[in-house]
Motif scaffolding. Structure first.
Motif, PDB file in Angstrom:
ATOM      1  N   MET A   1       0.828  -1.208   0.000  1.00 54.63           N
ATOM      2  CA  MET A   1       0.000   0.000   0.000  1.00 54.63           C
ATOM      3  C   MET A   1       0.866   1.263   0.000  1.00 54.63           C
ATOM      4  SD  MET A   1      -2.995   1.403   0.027  1.00 54.63           S
ATOM      5  CE  MET A   1      -4.099   0.062   0.436  1.00 54.63           C
ATOM      6  N   GLY A   2       1.923   1.252   0.852  1.00 52.99           N
ATOM      7  CA  GLY A   2       2.815   2.398   0.907  1.00 52.99           C
ATOM      8  C   GLY A   2       3.479   2.684  -0.428  1.00 52.99           C
ATOM      9  N   THR A   3       3.855   1.605  -1.157  1.00 54.05           N
ATOM     10  CA  THR A   3       4.502   1.770  -2.457  1.00 54.05           C
ATOM     11  C   THR A   3       3.550   2.408  -3.466  1.00 54.05           C
ATOM     12  OG1 THR A   3       5.872  -0.175  -2.034  1.00 54.05           O
ATOM     13  CG2 THR A   3       5.675   0.539  -4.315  1.00 54.05           C
ATOM     14  N   VAL A   4       2.296   1.946  -3.471  1.00 47.37           N
ATOM     15  CA  VAL A   4       1.297   2.494  -4.393  1.00 47.37           C
ATOM     16  C   VAL A   4       1.052   3.973  -4.104  1.00 47.37           C
ATOM     17  CG1 VAL A   4      -1.109   2.353  -5.120  1.00 47.37           C
ATOM     18  CG2 VAL A   4       0.189   0.259  -4.743  1.00 47.37           C
ATOM     19  N   LEU A   5       0.911   4.298  -2.811  1.00 46.51           N
ATOM     20  CA  LEU A   5       0.692   5.699  -2.446  1.00 46.51           C
ATOM     21  C   LEU A   5       1.901   6.556  -2.781  1.00 46.51           C
ATOM     22  CD1 LEU A   5      -1.083   5.221   1.005  1.00 46.51           C
ATOM     23  CD2 LEU A   5      -2.119   5.902  -1.161  1.00 46.51           C
TER      24      LEU A   5
ATOM     25  N   ILE B   1     -14.817  -0.267   6.793  1.00 44.93           N
ATOM     26  CA  ILE B   1     -15.253   1.027   6.272  1.00 44.93           C
ATOM     27  C   ILE B   1     -15.029   1.041   4.766  1.00 44.93           C
ATOM     28  CG2 ILE B   1     -14.947   3.527   6.387  1.00 44.93           C
ATOM     29  CD1 ILE B   1     -13.712   3.109   9.170  1.00 44.93           C
ATOM     30  N   PRO B   2     -16.046   1.280   3.949  1.00 44.29           N
ATOM     31  CA  PRO B   2     -15.859   1.303   2.484  1.00 44.29           C
ATOM     32  C   PRO B   2     -14.809   2.331   2.081  1.00 44.29           C
ATOM     33  CG  PRO B   2     -18.189   1.320   3.049  1.00 44.29           C
ATOM     34  CD  PRO B   2     -17.450   1.531   4.333  1.00 44.29           C
ATOM     35  N   GLN B   3     -13.953   1.961   1.125  1.00 46.95           N
ATOM     36  CA  GLN B   3     -12.864   2.847   0.717  1.00 46.95           C
ATOM     37  C   GLN B   3     -13.370   4.153   0.109  1.00 46.95           C
ATOM     38  OE1 GLN B   3      -9.425   2.762   1.119  1.00 46.95           O
ATOM     39  NE2 GLN B   3     -10.090   1.254   2.616  1.00 46.95           N
ATOM     40  N   GLY B   4     -14.463   4.081  -0.651  1.00 48.80           N
ATOM     41  CA  GLY B   4     -15.023   5.300  -1.220  1.00 48.80           C
ATOM     42  C   GLY B   4     -15.469   6.271  -0.143  1.00 48.80           C
ATOM     43  N   GLN B   5     -16.115   5.726   0.886  1.00 52.17           N
ATOM     44  CA  GLN B   5     -16.552   6.560   2.006  1.00 52.17           C
ATOM     45  C   GLN B   5     -15.352   7.140   2.745  1.00 52.17           C
ATOM     46  OE1 GLN B   5     -19.328   4.627   4.697  1.00 52.17           O
ATOM     47  NE2 GLN B   5     -18.580   5.819   6.437  1.00 52.17           N
ATOM     48  N   LEU B   6     -14.333   6.305   2.974  1.00 50.42           N
ATOM     49  CA  LEU B   6     -13.126   6.762   3.678  1.00 50.42           C
ATOM     50  C   LEU B   6     -12.437   7.895   2.922  1.00 50.42           C
ATOM     51  CD1 LEU B   6     -10.878   6.352   5.878  1.00 50.42           C
ATOM     52  CD2 LEU B   6      -9.799   4.789   4.236  1.00 50.42           C
ATOM     53  N   GLN B   7     -12.244   7.703   1.612  1.00 48.96           N
ATOM     54  CA  GLN B   7     -11.559   8.725   0.817  1.00 48.96           C
ATOM     55  C   GLN B   7     -12.366  10.020   0.755  1.00 48.96           C
ATOM     56  OE1 GLN B   7      -8.479   8.303  -0.047  1.00 48.96           O
ATOM     57  NE2 GLN B   7      -8.504   6.181   0.651  1.00 48.96           N
ATOM     58  N   GLY B   8     -13.692   9.903   0.692  1.00 45.98           N
ATOM     59  CA  GLY B   8     -14.533  11.094   0.670  1.00 45.98           C
ATOM     60  C   GLY B   8     -14.440  11.871   1.974  1.00 45.98           C
TER      61      GLY B   8
ATOM     62  N   THR C   1      -1.326   5.187   4.857  1.00 48.28           N
ATOM     63  CA  THR C   1      -1.363   3.725   4.814  1.00 48.28           C
ATOM     64  C   THR C   1      -2.004   3.155   6.073  1.00 48.28           C
ATOM     65  OG1 THR C   1       0.659   3.709   3.477  1.00 48.28           O
ATOM     66  CG2 THR C   1       0.040   1.649   4.552  1.00 48.28           C
ATOM     67  N   ALA C   2      -1.650   3.725   7.235  1.00 46.78           N
ATOM     68  CA  ALA C   2      -2.218   3.251   8.500  1.00 46.78           C
ATOM     69  C   ALA C   2      -3.724   3.496   8.552  1.00 46.78           C
ATOM     70  CB  ALA C   2      -1.516   3.945   9.670  1.00 46.78           C
ATOM     71  N   ILE C   3      -4.166   4.652   8.054  1.00 44.10           N
ATOM     72  CA  ILE C   3      -5.607   4.956   8.032  1.00 44.10           C
ATOM     73  C   ILE C   3      -6.346   3.985   7.124  1.00 44.10           C
ATOM     74  CG2 ILE C   3      -7.305   6.658   7.236  1.00 44.10           C
ATOM     75  CD1 ILE C   3      -5.438   8.851   8.218  1.00 44.10           C
ATOM     76  N   THR C   4      -5.777   3.715   5.956  1.00 44.64           N
ATOM     77  CA  THR C   4      -6.412   2.781   5.017  1.00 44.64           C
ATOM     78  C   THR C   4      -6.486   1.374   5.591  1.00 44.64           C
ATOM     79  OG1 THR C   4      -5.568   4.107   3.156  1.00 44.64           O
ATOM     80  CG2 THR C   4      -6.322   1.876   2.661  1.00 44.64           C
ATOM     81  N   SER C   5      -5.398   0.921   6.211  1.00 44.67           N
ATOM     82  CA  SER C   5      -5.379  -0.423   6.808  1.00 44.67           C
ATOM     83  C   SER C   5      -6.395  -0.539   7.940  1.00 44.67           C
ATOM     84  CB  SER C   5      -3.975  -0.747   7.332  1.00 44.67           C
ATOM     85  OG  SER C   5      -3.027  -0.723   6.295  1.00 44.67           O
TER      86      SER C   5
ATOM     87  N   ALA D   1      -9.104   1.223   8.306  1.00 47.23           N
ATOM     88  CA  ALA D   1     -10.446   1.253   7.714  1.00 47.23           C
ATOM     89  C   ALA D   1     -10.823  -0.116   7.152  1.00 47.23           C
ATOM     90  CB  ALA D   1     -10.503   2.307   6.616  1.00 47.23           C
ATOM     91  N   ASN D   2      -9.872  -0.806   6.541  1.00 54.59           N
ATOM     92  CA  ASN D   2     -10.137  -2.152   6.022  1.00 54.59           C
ATOM     93  C   ASN D   2     -10.478  -3.120   7.156  1.00 54.59           C
ATOM     94  OD1 ASN D   2      -9.779  -1.592   3.294  1.00 54.59           O
ATOM     95  ND2 ASN D   2      -7.574  -1.937   3.370  1.00 54.59           N
ATOM     96  N   GLU D   3      -9.764  -2.998   8.264  1.00 54.48           N
ATOM     97  CA  GLU D   3     -10.024  -3.875   9.409  1.00 54.48           C
ATOM     98  C   GLU D   3     -11.429  -3.668   9.970  1.00 54.48           C
ATOM     99  OE1 GLU D   3      -7.051  -3.200  12.340  1.00 54.48           O
ATOM    100  OE2 GLU D   3      -5.374  -3.828  11.053  1.00 54.48           O
TER     101      GLU D   3
END
Length: 299
Positions: free
Chosen positions: A1-5, A219-226, A208-212, A214-216
């Motif tokens: 994830m960190g590499t992609v970001l 939380i839907p990624q679209g909602q998180l990013q919004g 990356t920590a926030i995304t991880s 949220a996955n745990e």
């Protein structure tokens, strides 16, 4: 994830590099030319999003699909959604628990210095005598540094780990404002900023920590990013007000005399005369130190 970001951040830095060079050159022909060109690029971006991006919802199966003619628009729900929309900017701070709150606060601390851009441009013009084209070259330099730091990020993270890299990146971000505080030579400031080139990648670990997390928690990624975008948009509104107030107040203090005992008056005049106009950079140093402490204790 960190590499992609990191790769995503490198692409954004490339845009800043190209945009700053082009903007600095177009400004010489007038502001209308620069803004006209910017609107053309914005139109192309909107067209690309409309034609190339796929929606995150399948409207043929989604509950919001209106293919059923018996369904009618629920105006009450729509009004409630519109009224609650501004609250999405604080959802990460209050809705998902203490761990998410700490990470969201850390993201705010790391993002705030990025939104002093207009104040920095005024400072560079007033205190260093830089022209728009010169300022564009400075932004271009940081764009190049951002591309390099984000493309090499994955190699360094593999060696140091994401937490250690985040601490290192935060420390490197302090070099630029600290040098701006203690020197009036913008070349020295640029050298310090070049040495601290990984400052632009400091948010990768936090994101990356926030995304991880949220996955745990599902939380839907679209909602998180919004919600994250709304929070940063609110910060982008608040920060210029704070930075401009600090600069103007510091500039006023640097030219005023102070009441009180003679020795205290002299000390205040000396301090504010030297550092008054640099209060925005003092704030950036303070935010960086707090971000370092939070990262050390929570990540």
């Amino acid at each position: 994830m960190g590499t992609v970001l990191g790769r995503q951040a490198a692409l954004i830095s490339s845009g800043f590099l190209f945009g700053s060079l082009l903007g600095g050159r177009l400004t010489e022909y007038g502001e209308r030319t620069a803004y006209g060109c910017a609107s053309i690029f914005s139109a192309f971006a909107a067209l690309n999003a409309a034609l190339a991006m796929s929606d995150t919802l399948d409207l043929t199966t989604s509950s919001v699909s209106m293919t059923d003619e018996t369904k009618s628009l629920n105006w009450t729900s729509l009004k409630q959604a519109l009224l609650e929309a501004p609250l999405s900017s604080v959802q990460l701070l209050f809705h998902y628990g203490s761990q998410m709150r700490i990470l969201a606060l850390l993201l705010l601390l790391q993002s705030a210095p990025m939104y002093m851009g207009d104040v920095f441009q005024v400072f560079a013009k007033e205190e260093w005598g830089l022209k728009p084209n010169d300022f564009g070259k400075i932004v271009a330099l940081f764009g190049v540094l951002g591309i390099f730091s984000n493309t090499t990020l994955s190699l360094i993270v593999k060696q140091l780990g994401l937490r250690t890299f985040s601490l290192f990146a935060i420390l490197s971000s302090l070099l630029f404002p600290m040098t701006a505080i203690f020197t009036n030579n913008y070349r020295h400031v640029l050298i310090a900023g070049s040495i601290g080139l990984y400052a632009g990648a400091q948010k990768v670990g936090t994101t990356t920590a926030i995304t991880s997390l949220a996955n745990e928690r599902g939380i839907p990624q679209g909602q998180l990013q919004g919600e994250k975008a709304s929070m940063l948009a609110l910060l982008k509104i608040i920060c210029p007000v704070i930075y401009s107030a600090l600069y103007l107040k510091g500039k006023e203090w640097s030219m005023n005399s102070f009441d009180g005992a003679e020795e205290n008056k002299f000390a205040l005049q000396m301090i504010m005369g030297k550092f008054g106009k640099k209060l925005p950079f003092v704030l950036n140093c303070t935010l960086g130190v707090i971000a370092f402490i939070v990262t050390l204790q929570s990540m």
